[in-house]
Motif scaffolding. Structure first.
Motif, mmCIF file in Angstrom:
data_model
loop_
_atom_site.group_PDB
_atom_site.id
_atom_site.type_symbol
_atom_site.label_atom_id
_atom_site.label_comp_id
_atom_site.label_asym_id
_atom_site.label_seq_id
_atom_site.Cartn_x
_atom_site.Cartn_y
_atom_site.Cartn_z
ATOM 1 N N UNK A 59 31.770 13.461 14.049
ATOM 2 C CA UNK A 59 32.505 12.710 13.029
ATOM 3 C C UNK A 59 31.714 12.623 11.732
ATOM 4 N N UNK A 60 30.411 12.320 11.863
ATOM 5 C CA UNK A 60 29.570 12.251 10.657
ATOM 6 C C UNK A 60 29.494 13.600 9.959
ATOM 7 N N UNK A 61 29.394 14.666 10.767
ATOM 8 C CA UNK A 61 29.340 16.009 10.179
ATOM 9 C C UNK A 61 30.643 16.339 9.466
ATOM 10 N N UNK A 62 31.792 15.958 10.064
ATOM 11 C CA UNK A 62 33.086 16.211 9.421
ATOM 12 C C UNK A 62 33.214 15.416 8.126
ATOM 13 N N UNK A 63 32.743 14.166 8.148
ATOM 14 C CA UNK A 63 32.786 13.364 6.930
ATOM 15 C C UNK A 63 31.910 13.965 5.837
ATOM 16 N N UNK A 64 30.719 14.405 6.219
ATOM 17 C CA UNK A 64 29.820 15.034 5.244
ATOM 18 C C UNK A 64 30.414 16.323 4.702
ATOM 19 N N UNK A 65 31.046 17.107 5.597
ATOM 20 C CA UNK A 65 31.685 18.350 5.160
ATOM 21 C C UNK A 65 32.821 18.059 4.192
ATOM 22 N N UNK A 66 33.628 17.017 4.493
ATOM 23 C CA UNK A 66 34.726 16.651 3.600
ATOM 24 C C UNK A 66 34.201 16.217 2.239
ATOM 25 N N UNK A 67 33.080 15.454 2.247
ATOM 26 C CA UNK A 67 32.488 15.016 0.978
ATOM 27 C C UNK A 67 31.968 16.194 0.172
ATOM 28 N N UNK A 68 31.334 17.149 0.860
ATOM 29 C CA UNK A 68 30.815 18.340 0.169
ATOM 30 C C UNK A 68 31.959 19.170 -0.392
ATOM 31 N N UNK A 70 34.936 18.070 -1.255
ATOM 32 C CA UNK A 70 35.504 17.345 -2.392
ATOM 33 C C UNK A 70 34.634 17.515 -3.629
ATOM 34 N N UNK A 71 33.312 17.424 -3.436
ATOM 35 C CA UNK A 71 32.402 17.612 -4.570
ATOM 36 C C UNK A 71 32.484 19.035 -5.115
ATOM 37 N N UNK A 72 32.592 20.015 -4.198
ATOM 38 C CA UNK A 72 32.709 21.406 -4.623
ATOM 39 C C UNK A 72 33.996 21.627 -5.418
ATOM 40 N N UNK A 73 35.089 21.021 -4.963
ATOM 41 C CA UNK A 73 36.343 21.155 -5.681
ATOM 42 C C UNK A 73 36.258 20.511 -7.057
ATOM 43 N N UNK A 74 35.605 19.336 -7.101
ATOM 44 C CA UNK A 74 35.429 18.670 -8.392
ATOM 45 C C UNK A 74 34.592 19.515 -9.345
ATOM 46 N N UNK A 75 33.532 20.139 -8.807
ATOM 47 C CA UNK A 75 32.697 21.004 -9.644
ATOM 48 C C UNK A 75 33.474 22.223 -10.127
ATOM 49 N N UNK A 76 34.321 22.779 -9.256
ATOM 50 C CA UNK A 76 35.132 23.927 -9.661
ATOM 51 C C UNK A 76 36.079 23.554 -10.795
ATOM 52 N N UNK A 77 36.684 22.355 -10.676
ATOM 53 C CA UNK A 77 37.581 21.896 -11.743
ATOM 54 C C UNK A 77 36.799 21.703 -13.037
ATOM 55 N N UNK A 78 35.582 21.123 -12.911
ATOM 56 C CA UNK A 78 34.763 20.904 -14.103
ATOM 57 C C UNK A 78 34.334 22.227 -14.733
ATOM 58 N N UNK A 79 33.977 23.185 -13.881
ATOM 59 C CA UNK A 79 33.590 24.506 -14.394
ATOM 60 C C UNK A 79 34.769 25.161 -15.098
ATOM 61 N N UNK A 80 35.961 25.014 -14.516
ATOM 62 C CA UNK A 80 37.153 25.582 -15.147
ATOM 63 C C UNK A 80 37.407 24.943 -16.505
#
Length: 227
Positions: A59-68, A70-80
């Motif tokens: 569960x902790x690993x899934x939560x961490x993966x989801x957070x990563x 989400x952060x990656x998607x946010x960075x992609x939007x920012x890069x765009x």
């Protein structure tokens, strides 16, 4: 083989179980059943704890993966967004360069005209004013002798000075002397002088040509582009 002997207990009354074997088995079963149920419940609890303990890291690993993610998607939007901003900056930079090229030879002729009006001799007036940039059709239409005598590099001005009476040349000479103090003036020439009369009233019209160098260019965006 030696037979196992029951230990001898002293001080106790003798007890004899006279129940049939079947009933004694049922008693043992009834006594054992709660222990078995308790063991089963304990085993279930232990199994549940083991399962929960095993799912917590997942569960902790899934939560961490989801957070990563989400952060990656946010960075992609920012890069765009940075890419769009970069495109806009490139477009603005291109327009700024085009603007600088277009206005490179710009001269504010109205400002120059106001300076000339301020030095017109008393009694005379400017009745014609034409300005041209070097290489323009108006500049090319000038008399060859005049163009050879003084080539324009910043701008050329053709004007007609009207003066009462026959003092046109005198007024023109005074005007050219004052014009010599203007920034960028290369030379001033008298192109023609005509005496006009209407009855008893006479007036002179003197055509002048003033040549200026590059210092008369406005350069409105040069400093901005340099920054």
């Amino acid at each position: 083989m030696a037979m196992k002997r029951s230990p001898i207990e002293f001080g106790r009354s003798p007890r004899v179980n006279l129940l049939p074997e079947k009933q004694r088995a049922e008693q043992r079963h009834e006594q054992t059943l709660p222990k078995l149920l308790l063991a089963l419940v304990a085993s279930g609890v232990v199994a549940g704890l083991i399962f929960v303990a095993g799912t917590i890291p997942v569960t902790l690993a899934n939560q961490e993966l989801a957070a990563v993610e989400a952060e990656s998607q946010s960075l992609n939007v920012e890069i765009a967004s940075f890419g769009k901003a970069q495109e806009m900056l490139a477009a603005v930079g291109g327009r700024s360069s085009d603007r600088l090229v277009i206005t490179e030879t710009e001269v504010l002729f109205m400002s120059l005209r106001d300076q000339l009006l301020a030095i017109v001799p008393e009694g005379s007036t400017i009745v014609r004013f034409a300005a041209a940039l070097p290489g323009s059709e108006a500049d090319a239409a000038a008399e060859p002798a005049v163009a050879e005598a003084c080539a324009a590099t910043g701008s050329s001005l053709d004007l007609t000075l009207a003066t009462p009476g026959e003092g046109g040349l005198t007024a023109a000479a005074a005007f050219l002397e004052r014009a010599g103090m203007l920034d960028g003036l290369v030379c001033g020439l008298v192109v023609d002088n005509m005496l006009l009369s209407a009855g008893d009233v006479a007036a002179s019209e003197t055509q002048l040509r003033l040549i200026f160098d590059e210092t008369v260019r406005a350069g409105r965006f040069v400093e901005e582009e340099a920054q």
